[in-house]
Scaffold this active site. Structure first.
Site, mmCIF file in Angstrom:
data_model
loop_
_atom_site.group_PDB
_atom_site.id
_atom_site.type_symbol
_atom_site.label_atom_id
_atom_site.label_comp_id
_atom_site.label_asym_id
_atom_site.label_seq_id
_atom_site.Cartn_x
_atom_site.Cartn_y
_atom_site.Cartn_z
ATOM 1 N N CYS A 122 0.865 -1.110 0.107
ATOM 2 C CA CYS A 122 0.081 -0.099 0.112
ATOM 3 C C CYS A 122 1.045 1.433 0.048
ATOM 4 O O CYS A 122 0.323 2.456 -0.243
ATOM 5 C CB CYS A 122 -0.867 -0.094 1.127
ATOM 6 S SG CYS A 122 -2.039 -1.448 1.072
ATOM 7 N N HIS A 268 -3.383 6.869 2.599
ATOM 8 C CA HIS A 268 -3.926 5.329 1.855
ATOM 9 C C HIS A 268 -5.076 4.972 2.478
ATOM 10 O O HIS A 268 -5.429 5.267 3.473
ATOM 11 C CB HIS A 268 -2.781 4.348 2.340
ATOM 12 C CG HIS A 268 -3.258 2.930 2.172
ATOM 13 N ND1 HIS A 268 -4.136 2.601 0.961
ATOM 14 C CD2 HIS A 268 -3.234 1.885 2.923
ATOM 15 C CE1 HIS A 268 -4.273 1.501 1.113
ATOM 16 N NE2 HIS A 268 -3.816 0.896 2.369
ATOM 17 N N ASN A 299 -10.436 -0.426 0.013
ATOM 18 C CA ASN A 299 -8.775 -0.571 -0.036
ATOM 19 C C ASN A 299 -8.286 -1.154 -1.178
ATOM 20 O O ASN A 299 -8.427 -2.419 -1.638
ATOM 21 C CB ASN A 299 -8.207 -1.477 1.161
ATOM 22 C CG ASN A 299 -6.978 -1.390 1.309
ATOM 23 O OD1 ASN A 299 -6.108 -1.020 0.731
ATOM 24 N ND2 ASN A 299 -6.310 -1.759 2.483
#
Length: 343
Positions: A122, A268, A299
């Site tokens: 990520c 993020h 996500n």
């Protein structure tokens, strides 16, 4: 004395254009609830996620990347032939070699651009952005395409109550090019490998190679499960909230600004609770626009920051020239934070 001539790059680098692609299929929480014992209220309260996008067979890692990249290149006002390097961050391209970046560079019509993949979870977009900045300033490429792309639906265990609702698919891309002013700040990045087990793939690929199925996980029907992403939710939450707030502050300090100088915060998109907690810990002023794309996108790992950036600009919540703090963090555990001027 060295006989090597000095590099002739740009004095600084900037993000020139941004583009994104979200798969056409929108998946609400109700679909997730078909395979786990939970509720829409529980998922929303734990993660802030209401929907996510899942890719079709045609929406491959390469196809999504090309769609996002085309928009970023057009937004930057250049042509694909001018791209000197393509950097792709992904953990969901399942061919070990060649790098998917080479296919993308060719299909976009670049003039044999350098192309390679990176795996930084990520934080991958931040890693790619840092590499791109270095190439532009060093002079090895005038324009660099940075892509974050994932098909995390391929790595989701739909029977895992802790993660089944988290992940989505998509691609985000930016073009990095020369600038007369510093528009990408110093990167604060690193890793904490002692915590690598908190986010990981359930089983390595070589477990399928040796033929010993006793080492492989089985689903509720007794069939072998495909490897998936698993995590220790509470440990990741604590690390992200407390440690990454420190990293974010370090990035502000490195750029020579304070939170009062910020216009936008783009973390993020892991979890709404993490985002809100970071905002509180950093004591961000009310005027700072905070990206909360996770609610409808889930996500998307390396794709989450450029996707959120594109949406903020497209909806007018952020504008060209705004000062933004971006920070990515995830499997490894790795992280990268920097301050940028939005294109």
């Amino acid at each position: 004395m060295s006989k090597i001539k000095p590099s002739k790059g740009a004095p600084y680098a900037r993000i020139m254009g941004v583009g994104g692609y979200r798969p056409t299929r929108i998946v609400p929480n109700e679909v997730i609830l078909e395979t786990i014992d939970s509720s829409d209220e529980w998922i929303r309260s734990r993660s802030g996620i209401a929907t996510r996008h899942w890719a079709s067979d045609e929406e491959t890692v390469a196809a999504m990347s090309i769609e996002a990249s085309g928009k970023a290149i057009a937004d930057a006002g250049i042509t694909a032939e001018q791209i000197g390097a393509v950097v792709v961050s992904t953990v969901s391209h399942f061919s070990q070699t060649p790098a998917i970046a080479t296919e993308i560079a060719d299909r976009l019509g670049t003039a044999k651009a350098a192309a390679f993949d990176i795996s930084a979870g990520c934080a991958g977009f931040g890693y790619g952005l840092t590499l791109a900045k270095g190439m532009v300033v060093e002079g090895s490429a005038r324009y660099v395409l940075v892509i974050g792309v994932e098909r995390l639906s391929d790595l989701t265990d739909l029977e895992d109550r802790a993660t089944a609702f988290l992940f989505g698919d998509g691609a985000g891309a930016v073009v990095v090019g020369p600038s007369e002013e510093p528009e990408i700040g110093p990167t604060v990045w690193g890793s904490e490998g002692d915590k690598a087990g908190t986010i990981k793939q359930t089983v390595p690929w070589d477990r399928f190679h040796n033929g010993d199925v006793s080492q492989l996980p089985l689903d509720s029907k007794g069939e072998i499960k495909f490897p998936a992403i698993t995590q220790e939710g509470q440990a990741v939450f604590r690390w992200a909230v407390f440690e990454m707030a420190k990293v974010a502050q370090q990035a502000l300090d490195a750029a020579g600004i304070t939170s009062a100088d910020l216009d936008v915060f783009i973390p993020h998109q892991a979890n709404m609770r993490i985002i809100d907690s970071m905002v509180k810990t950093l004591k961000l002023p009310e005027h700072v626009t905070v990206a909360r794309d996770v609610e409808t996108t889930g996500n998307t790992s390396a794709a989450s920051i450029p996707l959120a950036m594109e949406r903020l600009l497209a909806t007018g919540q952020a504008k060209s020239g705004d000062t933004a703090l971006v920070i990515g963090f995830g499997a490894g555990l790795v992280y990268a934070a920097t301050v940028v001027t939005l294109p």
